[in-house]
Design a protein around this motif. Sequence first.
Motif, PDB file in Angstrom:
ATOM      1  N   LEU A 138      -2.479   4.305  10.924  1.00 13.57           N
ATOM      2  CA  LEU A 138      -1.668   3.236  10.345  1.00 13.57           C
ATOM      3  C   LEU A 138      -0.924   2.456  11.424  1.00 13.57           C
ATOM      4  O   LEU A 138      -0.841   1.219  11.372  1.00 13.57           O
ATOM      5  CB  LEU A 138      -0.668   3.830   9.340  1.00 13.57           C
ATOM      6  CG  LEU A 138       0.327   2.854   8.708  1.00 13.57           C
ATOM      7  CD1 LEU A 138      -0.400   1.768   7.927  1.00 13.57           C
ATOM      8  CD2 LEU A 138       1.314   3.610   7.800  1.00 13.57           C
ATOM      9  N   ALA A 139      -0.404   3.161  12.422  1.00 13.64           N
ATOM     10  CA  ALA A 139       0.354   2.489  13.488  1.00 13.64           C
ATOM     11  C   ALA A 139      -0.515   1.479  14.233  1.00 13.64           C
ATOM     12  O   ALA A 139      -0.054   0.391  14.607  1.00 13.64           O
ATOM     13  CB  ALA A 139       0.918   3.519  14.465  1.00 13.64           C
ATOM     14  N   VAL A 140      -1.780   1.828  14.445  1.00 11.24           N
ATOM     15  CA  VAL A 140      -2.704   0.913  15.131  1.00 11.24           C
ATOM     16  C   VAL A 140      -3.011  -0.287  14.240  1.00 11.24           C
ATOM     17  O   VAL A 140      -3.053  -1.431  14.706  1.00 11.24           O
ATOM     18  CB  VAL A 140      -3.999   1.644  15.527  1.00 11.24           C
ATOM     19  CG1 VAL A 140      -5.019   0.668  16.117  1.00 11.24           C
ATOM     20  CG2 VAL A 140      -3.700   2.758  16.512  1.00 11.24           C
ATOM     21  N   CYS A 141      -3.227  -0.029  12.947  1.00  6.26           N
ATOM     22  CA  CYS A 141      -3.486  -1.128  12.012  1.00  6.26           C
ATOM     23  C   CYS A 141      -2.308  -2.093  11.960  1.00  6.26           C
ATOM     24  O   CYS A 141      -2.486  -3.314  11.936  1.00  6.26           O
ATOM     25  CB  CYS A 141      -3.762  -0.573  10.611  1.00  6.26           C
ATOM     26  SG  CYS A 141      -5.285   0.369  10.455  1.00  6.26           S
ATOM     27  N   GLU A 142      -1.103  -1.538  11.952  1.00  8.19           N
ATOM     28  CA  GLU A 142       0.096  -2.390  11.928  1.00  8.19           C
ATOM     29  C   GLU A 142       0.239  -3.184  13.218  1.00  8.19           C
ATOM     30  O   GLU A 142       0.684  -4.334  13.208  1.00  8.19           O
ATOM     31  CB  GLU A 142       1.340  -1.539  11.696  1.00  8.19           C
ATOM     32  CG  GLU A 142       1.478  -1.018  10.276  1.00  8.19           C
ATOM     33  CD  GLU A 142       2.897  -0.618   9.936  1.00  8.19           C
ATOM     34  OE1 GLU A 142       3.777  -1.503   9.894  1.00  8.19           O
ATOM     35  OE2 GLU A 142       3.136   0.586   9.726  1.00  8.19           O
ATOM     36  N   LYS A 147      -3.742 -10.428   9.832  1.00 12.93           N
ATOM     37  CA  LYS A 147      -3.363 -11.420   8.809  1.00 12.93           C
ATOM     38  C   LYS A 147      -1.854 -11.456   8.567  1.00 12.93           C
ATOM     39  O   LYS A 147      -1.378 -12.190   7.703  1.00 12.93           O
ATOM     40  CB  LYS A 147      -4.083 -11.115   7.488  1.00 12.93           C
ATOM     41  CG  LYS A 147      -5.600 -11.077   7.608  1.00 12.93           C
ATOM     42  CD  LYS A 147      -6.220 -10.589   6.309  1.00 12.93           C
ATOM     43  CE  LYS A 147      -7.718 -10.384   6.461  1.00 12.93           C
ATOM     44  NZ  LYS A 147      -8.330  -9.809   5.231  1.00 12.93           N
ATOM     45  N   GLY A 148      -1.116 -10.644   9.316  1.00 16.15           N
ATOM     46  CA  GLY A 148       0.335 -10.599   9.130  1.00 16.15           C
ATOM     47  C   GLY A 148       0.761  -9.946   7.833  1.00 16.15           C
ATOM     48  O   GLY A 148       1.900 -10.114   7.371  1.00 16.15           O
ATOM     49  N   LEU A 149      -0.134  -9.143   7.246  1.00 22.10           N
ATOM     50  CA  LEU A 149       0.145  -8.554   5.935  1.00 22.10           C
ATOM     51  C   LEU A 149       1.119  -7.380   6.006  1.00 22.10           C
ATOM     52  O   LEU A 149       1.937  -7.182   5.105  1.00 22.10           O
ATOM     53  CB  LEU A 149      -1.160  -8.102   5.279  1.00 22.10           C
ATOM     54  CG  LEU A 149      -2.185  -9.211   5.025  1.00 22.10           C
ATOM     55  CD1 LEU A 149      -3.440  -8.629   4.400  1.00 22.10           C
ATOM     56  CD2 LEU A 149      -1.594 -10.294   4.130  1.00 22.10           C
ATOM     57  N   TYR A 150       1.025  -6.600   7.084  1.00 24.70           N
ATOM     58  CA  TYR A 150       1.932  -5.453   7.200  1.00 24.70           C
ATOM     59  C   TYR A 150       3.382  -5.913   7.361  1.00 24.70           C
ATOM     60  O   TYR A 150       4.305  -5.305   6.809  1.00 24.70           O
ATOM     61  CB  TYR A 150       1.523  -4.566   8.373  1.00 24.70           C
ATOM     62  CG  TYR A 150       0.331  -3.685   8.071  1.00 24.70           C
ATOM     63  CD1 TYR A 150       0.478  -2.518   7.324  1.00 24.70           C
ATOM     64  CD2 TYR A 150      -0.942  -4.021   8.523  1.00 24.70           C
ATOM     65  CE1 TYR A 150      -0.608  -1.706   7.037  1.00 24.70           C
ATOM     66  CE2 TYR A 150      -2.039  -3.211   8.248  1.00 24.70           C
ATOM     67  CZ  TYR A 150      -1.873  -2.062   7.503  1.00 24.70           C
ATOM     68  OH  TYR A 150      -2.946  -1.260   7.210  1.00 24.70           O
ATOM     69  N   ILE A 151       3.580  -6.981   8.102  1.00 23.64           N
ATOM     70  CA  ILE A 151       4.933  -7.518   8.276  1.00 23.64           C
ATOM     71  C   ILE A 151       5.506  -7.915   6.918  1.00 23.64           C
ATOM     72  O   ILE A 151       6.657  -7.611   6.585  1.00 23.64           O
ATOM     73  CB  ILE A 151       4.910  -8.722   9.239  1.00 23.64           C
ATOM     74  CG1 ILE A 151       4.552  -8.268  10.654  1.00 23.64           C
ATOM     75  CG2 ILE A 151       6.260  -9.434   9.230  1.00 23.64           C
ATOM     76  CD1 ILE A 151       4.390  -9.398  11.644  1.00 23.64           C
ATOM     77  N   ALA A 153       4.494  -6.792   3.982  1.00 26.91           N
ATOM     78  CA  ALA A 153       4.644  -5.600   3.143  1.00 26.91           C
ATOM     79  C   ALA A 153       5.915  -4.839   3.502  1.00 26.91           C
ATOM     80  O   ALA A 153       6.646  -4.366   2.620  1.00 26.91           O
ATOM     81  CB  ALA A 153       3.423  -4.704   3.299  1.00 26.91           C
ATOM     82  N   ARG A 154       6.179  -4.707   4.801  1.00 26.14           N
ATOM     83  CA  ARG A 154       7.396  -4.011   5.247  1.00 26.14           C
ATOM     84  C   ARG A 154       8.649  -4.756   4.810  1.00 26.14           C
ATOM     85  O   ARG A 154       9.700  -4.147   4.570  1.00 26.14           O
ATOM     86  CB  ARG A 154       7.385  -3.885   6.773  1.00 26.14           C
ATOM     87  CG  ARG A 154       6.355  -2.906   7.327  1.00 26.14           C
ATOM     88  CD  ARG A 154       6.674  -1.473   6.956  1.00 26.14           C
ATOM     89  NE  ARG A 154       5.787  -0.517   7.647  1.00 26.14           N
ATOM     90  CZ  ARG A 154       5.749   0.778   7.391  1.00 26.14           C
ATOM     91  NH1 ARG A 154       6.538   1.294   6.475  1.00 26.14           N
ATOM     92  NH2 ARG A 154       4.918   1.571   8.052  1.00 26.14           N
ATOM     93  N   ALA A 155       8.526  -6.087   4.683  1.00 28.12           N
ATOM     94  CA  ALA A 155       9.670  -6.908   4.269  1.00 28.12           C
ATOM     95  C   ALA A 155       9.799  -6.971   2.749  1.00 28.12           C
ATOM     96  O   ALA A 155      10.726  -7.599   2.229  1.00 28.12           O
ATOM     97  CB  ALA A 155       9.522  -8.318   4.838  1.00 28.12           C
TER      98      ALA A 155
END
Length: 204
Positions: A138-142, A147-151, A153-155
């Motif tokens: 997960l850390a590598v994917c983030e 696509k900036g999706l994790y940012i 999602a975290r927000a």
Amino acid sequence: MTNQHSPDVVWHQHNVSKKARANAKGHRKPAVLWFTGLSGSGKSTIANALEQKLFELGYHTYLLDGDNVRHGLNKDLGFNDTDRVENIRRIAEVTKLFVDAGLIVMTAFISPFRSDRQLVRQLHAVGEFIEVFIDTPLAVCEQRDPKGLYIKARAGEIKHFTGIDSVYEAPLTPDIHIKTDEMDIDACVSVILQYLQNGEYLIR
């Protein structure tokens, strides 16, 4: 989803068989390579590279990508658990038709639930479903986050995001296990090609 078929709906048997279609395309056997993994794991990238290589070798292929399918066939579906299940059910039926056409099909979908992937496997004949686990931490994917999706999602801007607030059930016994944090794209493609050659899916 319940089966709404009328008793009058009967499966039509084709005169041209799946094996004949596959042989006409230069394959020994058709199959679906089902790429599963977290967003940003490299599913689409590796599937694209594999399709290009197979195409260059003269094989007939098609790649079903998660985002592309949601622009058309599945544009009415969201990302809650119920819609995710229906998303995979529809894709499973499409892959069954493509395999029946004799193609080597690749799919790039997160497909987070083991039960859904098992249902897809059961829909196909033995050996026609190949589960490819794109295993990326997960850390590598983030870190990649193309696509900036994790940012988001975290927000809290994206709900039901796999790996953040929605579960991903990793395959327990995938047919092919790829670790993209340890291998480059060419090496990943080579592993999958070797599997296809060993399984006698390819003629050359």
